[in-house]
Design a protein around this motif. Structure first.
Motif, short mmCIF file in Angstrom:
data_model
loop_
_atom_site.label_atom_id
_atom_site.label_comp_id
_atom_site.label_asym_id
_atom_site.label_seq_id
_atom_site.Cartn_x
_atom_site.Cartn_y
_atom_site.Cartn_z
N ALA A 184 -28.60 30.63 22.43
CA ALA A 184 -29.51 29.48 22.44
C ALA A 184 -29.44 28.79 23.79
CB ALA A 184 -29.14 28.51 21.33
N SER A 185 -30.57 28.29 24.23
CA SER A 185 -30.63 27.57 25.50
C SER A 185 -31.77 26.55 25.44
CB SER A 185 -30.85 28.54 26.66
OG SER A 185 -32.09 29.20 26.52
N GLY A 186 -31.82 25.70 26.46
CA GLY A 186 -32.90 24.74 26.55
C GLY A 186 -32.53 23.32 26.20
N GLY A 187 -31.30 23.11 25.79
CA GLY A 187 -30.87 21.76 25.47
C GLY A 187 -30.75 20.90 26.71
N GLY A 188 -30.55 19.61 26.47
CA GLY A 188 -30.40 18.69 27.59
C GLY A 188 -30.49 17.26 27.13
N LEU A 189 -30.61 16.37 28.09
CA LEU A 189 -30.71 14.94 27.82
C LEU A 189 -32.16 14.51 27.94
CD1 LEU A 189 -29.46 12.12 27.42
CD2 LEU A 189 -29.13 12.04 29.91
N VAL A 190 -32.66 13.84 26.92
CA VAL A 190 -34.04 13.39 26.93
C VAL A 190 -34.12 12.00 26.30
CG1 VAL A 190 -34.54 14.49 24.71
CG2 VAL A 190 -36.40 14.08 26.34
N GLU A 191 -35.09 11.22 26.72
CA GLU A 191 -35.27 9.90 26.13
C GLU A 191 -35.98 10.02 24.79
OE1 GLU A 191 -35.62 7.15 30.17
OE2 GLU A 191 -37.35 7.46 28.88
N ALA A 192 -35.77 9.04 23.96
CA ALA A 192 -36.46 9.01 22.67
C ALA A 192 -37.97 9.08 22.89
CB ALA A 192 -36.11 7.73 21.92
N GLY A 218 -24.20 27.48 20.55
CA GLY A 218 -25.11 26.37 20.50
C GLY A 218 -25.53 25.83 21.85
N THR A 219 -26.54 24.98 21.79
CA THR A 219 -27.00 24.25 22.97
C THR A 219 -27.10 22.78 22.59
OG1 THR A 219 -28.70 24.16 24.70
CG2 THR A 219 -29.45 24.66 22.46
N LEU A 220 -26.59 21.91 23.46
CA LEU A 220 -26.50 20.49 23.14
C LEU A 220 -27.81 19.77 23.47
CD1 LEU A 220 -24.88 17.97 22.32
CD2 LEU A 220 -24.07 17.85 24.70
N VAL A 221 -28.29 19.03 22.50
CA VAL A 221 -29.45 18.16 22.68
C VAL A 221 -28.98 16.72 22.52
CG1 VAL A 221 -31.67 17.45 21.74
CG2 VAL A 221 -31.10 19.88 21.89
N THR A 222 -29.24 15.91 23.53
CA THR A 222 -28.87 14.49 23.48
C THR A 222 -30.12 13.66 23.69
OG1 THR A 222 -26.69 14.99 24.40
CG2 THR A 222 -27.41 12.69 24.43
N VAL A 223 -30.41 12.79 22.73
CA VAL A 223 -31.59 11.94 22.80
C VAL A 223 -31.13 10.50 22.96
CG1 VAL A 223 -33.75 11.26 21.69
CG2 VAL A 223 -32.81 13.55 21.28
N SER A 224 -31.50 9.90 24.06
CA SER A 224 -31.08 8.53 24.33
C SER A 224 -32.12 7.54 23.81
CB SER A 224 -30.88 8.32 25.83
OG SER A 224 -32.10 8.52 26.52
N SER A 225 -31.63 6.39 23.41
CA SER A 225 -32.54 5.37 22.84
C SER A 225 -33.08 4.45 23.92
CB SER A 225 -31.82 4.56 21.78
OG SER A 225 -30.65 3.98 22.32
#
Length: 124
Positions: free
Chosen positions: A5-13, A117-124
């Motif tokens: 799996a790939s493509g995860g990252g940090l993204v805003e809500a 896995g790939t980490l997805v982080t969604v910031s508020s």
């Protein structure tokens, strides 16, 4: 079959990400494939699944209308398009392949192959 799996990252809500699950080393196209996620301190949960021929898809209620699962068997890849992301979508996302769509959606413990896995982080 090995899955990655790939493509995860940090993204805003409210933002979007597209995850990919690339398969190698076998006949990936014969398997139903699912996406699962595990947030810190929580159990793994089902997110979405697609049949081997893209004829059927299933989604967890929490992602319906926001996430779309698809696959390209010619490229041995399954995708998860995630739109309108929320902080509660933050998790490590995994892909897995199983013999049938029913197994993927109801019995993940019987998946034949799991990817890292790939980490997805969604910031508020």
């Amino acid at each position: 079959v090995q899955l990655q799996a790939s493509g995860g990252g940090l993204v805003e809500a409210g933002g979007s990400l597209r995850l990919s699950c690339a398969a190698s080393g076998g006949t990936f196209s014969r398997y139903a494939t699912g996406w699962f996620r595990q947030a810190p301190g929580k159990e793994r949960e089902f997110v979405a699944a697609i049949s081997w021929n893209s004829g059927s898809t299933y989604y967890a209620d929490s992602v319906k209308g926001r996430f779309t699962v698809s696959r390209d068997n010619a490229k041995n890849t399954v995708y998860l398009q995630m739109n309108s992301l929320k902080p509660e979508d933050t998790a490590v996302y995994y892909c897995a392949a199983g013999q049938t769509l029913t197994l993927v959606t109801t019995a993940p413990q019987h998946m034949k192959y799991w990817g890292k896995g790939t980490l997805v982080t969604v910031s508020s």
